[in-house]
Design a protein around this motif. Sequence first.
Motif, mmCIF file in Angstrom:
data_model
loop_
_atom_site.group_PDB
_atom_site.id
_atom_site.type_symbol
_atom_site.label_atom_id
_atom_site.label_comp_id
_atom_site.label_asym_id
_atom_site.label_seq_id
_atom_site.Cartn_x
_atom_site.Cartn_y
_atom_site.Cartn_z
ATOM 1 N N THR A 1 -11.058 -23.000 -24.103
ATOM 2 C CA THR A 1 -9.635 -22.680 -24.253
ATOM 3 C C THR A 1 -8.761 -23.656 -23.478
ATOM 4 O OG1 THR A 1 -9.809 -21.087 -22.453
ATOM 5 C CG2 THR A 1 -9.963 -20.215 -24.693
ATOM 6 N N ASN A 2 -9.364 -24.739 -23.026
ATOM 7 C CA ASN A 2 -8.589 -25.820 -22.426
ATOM 8 C C ASN A 2 -8.067 -25.519 -21.035
ATOM 9 O OD1 ASN A 2 -7.970 -28.423 -22.808
ATOM 10 N ND2 ASN A 2 -6.215 -28.096 -24.153
ATOM 11 N N ARG B 1 -11.908 -27.121 -28.040
ATOM 12 C CA ARG B 1 -10.561 -26.973 -27.494
ATOM 13 C C ARG B 1 -9.515 -27.720 -28.307
ATOM 14 N NH1 ARG B 1 -10.738 -30.114 -21.793
ATOM 15 N NH2 ARG B 1 -12.855 -29.330 -21.739
ATOM 16 N N GLU B 2 -9.949 -28.740 -29.048
ATOM 17 C CA GLU B 2 -9.004 -29.487 -29.893
ATOM 18 C C GLU B 2 -8.710 -28.751 -31.201
ATOM 19 O OE1 GLU B 2 -7.467 -32.093 -28.788
ATOM 20 O OE2 GLU B 2 -8.662 -32.081 -26.931
ATOM 21 N N PRO C 1 -7.712 -25.131 -32.064
ATOM 22 C CA PRO C 1 -7.388 -23.764 -31.614
ATOM 23 C C PRO C 1 -7.842 -22.674 -32.584
ATOM 24 C CG PRO C 1 -5.489 -25.234 -31.393
ATOM 25 C CD PRO C 1 -6.544 -26.024 -32.102
ATOM 26 N N SER C 2 -7.828 -22.987 -33.888
ATOM 27 C CA SER C 2 -8.212 -21.945 -34.848
ATOM 28 C C SER C 2 -9.719 -21.684 -34.823
ATOM 29 C CB SER C 2 -7.777 -22.337 -36.261
ATOM 30 O OG SER C 2 -8.408 -23.541 -36.652
ATOM 31 N N VAL D 1 -11.554 -21.518 -31.836
ATOM 32 C CA VAL D 1 -12.001 -20.991 -30.538
ATOM 33 C C VAL D 1 -12.693 -19.638 -30.725
ATOM 34 C CG1 VAL D 1 -11.204 -20.128 -28.299
ATOM 35 C CG2 VAL D 1 -10.294 -22.268 -29.212
ATOM 36 N N GLU E 1 -7.436 -14.941 -28.177
ATOM 37 C CA GLU E 1 -8.557 -15.488 -28.933
ATOM 38 C C GLU E 1 -9.577 -14.381 -29.155
ATOM 39 O OE1 GLU E 1 -11.789 -15.832 -27.156
ATOM 40 O OE2 GLU E 1 -10.497 -14.619 -25.924
#
Lengths: 154, 413
Positions: A99-100, A119-120, A122-123, A125, A154
């Motif tokens: 999740t960065n 992490r790049e 988001p959809s 995760v 998430e």
Amino acid sequence: MSALSQLYQDVVIDHNRSPRNFGRMQEPDRTAEGYNPLCGDQLILYLRFDPEGYVSEVMFDGSGCAISVASASLMTEYVKGKSVAEVEHLFKCFHGMVTNAVDEPPATVGKLAVLAGVREFPSRVKCATLGWHTLRAALYGDTGHVSTEDKGGE
Amino acid sequence: MTIDVERLREDFPILKREVHGKPLVYLDNAASAQKPRAVLDALDHCYRTEYANVHRGVHTLSERATARYEQARRSVQRFINAASQQEVIFVRGTTEAINLVARSLGDTGLSEWDEILITGMEHHSNIVPWQMLCERTGAALRHAPINDRGELIMEDFYQLLGPRTRLVALTHVSNALGTVNPVRELVAAAHAQGALVLIDGAQAVPHFRVDMQALGCDFYAFSGHKLYGPTGIGVLYGRLEQLQRLRPMQGGGDMISQVTLERSEYAELPHRLEAGTPHIAGVIGLGAAVEYLETLDAAALQDHEQALLEDATTRLQVIPGLRIIGTAQHKCSVISFVVEGMHAHDIGTILDSGGVAVRAGHHCSMPVMQRFGIPATTRAAFAFYNTHAEVEQLVQAIGQAQQLLSGKQQAVS
């Protein structure tokens, strides 16, 4: 390396094609079912403890995208022999990584660092964390259904 | 007649942009369509130069905004050939339109004797409101199944249709399968049994012109954003006599003619069903969208989309391991597919890295997925601004995804 090749690394492709600890476990101590209604991913997680309370065996069954299958597969390899507290710590590190929340994957995640590329995306995760949320549900005896849609962000 | 697609693409500024350094190939039109300059300009003009609240205003801006708002209603009326502008009710979208009818039907009395008939290819928005209605009233929800091609099984539909059927709710075009239903025939059959008919037209109006007077349905619902218009605005069409029977779902300003502290008299249609300050800019933008579409040759657009469908179907079905879900005889330019050994989400992510935007998932049609025994599909939905070159890019991208996920090739993009 491009974001896409960061995401679909050889290890991920390999674990998707030949998931480890995959299938139904006979007489597990705990089970939990995880579901991602957005993509239809569904997995069942089976758990056995040794007498000292360490995770002795983990298996999973179900269907999902490459990211969720590879993540669950890598997870089953990694948590074997660990205590509940260690698994929880590992989950937090892994979760932070995808999740960065952290810049570099922490050393604790070891081989799981191959999933840092998530992490790049988001959809995706939720795909990477489905196995983990289901594992936690099994660990804490919350044997109902786990849905990624109940997990807020998430 | 043919159309000049490259010239049409000029009307849609977003189509010029790149995604991940690649030209955008936008094939997610069934989820939402891109907006032509005419709509963007109308929204800008509304807020920048002619904005005020509509109705009852005596100042210039309110009068201008009201005129634009009501002009949009007439444009929509003309676009769908409704008999009267009173039959065009502005709502938030298809979902709200269906809920309005379902809620009102419950208020006017349904019993355990009554049945609602839907089909096995409905979007969740044409399932859940009826389930809620049945829970509230005790009425029974029936559903007519679909065959392996994704077509409604007509014999089963006719068998389920009977004197108990109070309302038939069915989609004109399936969002997940592309199937076009023979709605005229189904409307006539339902009316012969004394049932009302609501048609979910969300996926139909972007692909071909619909004619309310010829269709004869009681209600028809669609969304603006799939019709190249703004989000947050849609239309409930209803035959005047049926709309007059609907009880307003919401009470408030604009929907009354007289209010005392004890009781109120409702306004005439269409305002009776449009309580509160409406989505003024959305309505004006939707008006601009249909006015834009009216400048184009609808039959030529449809021919082009059908050619894209045919091209894509031919090209996709020869890809090893690929299976098209939804092979109805009558289809719109929507192709759902599954690929052996590849999950739709992975396909979607990999295609996106090549600039190709598709939808991956259950498309709010879980019962359709259950019918075909699959968790999800990848869906490519073509609009008239798509090209045959883009079909080629889709095919290439799927090949690359197969290579990547089979471990035979490193990601190159």
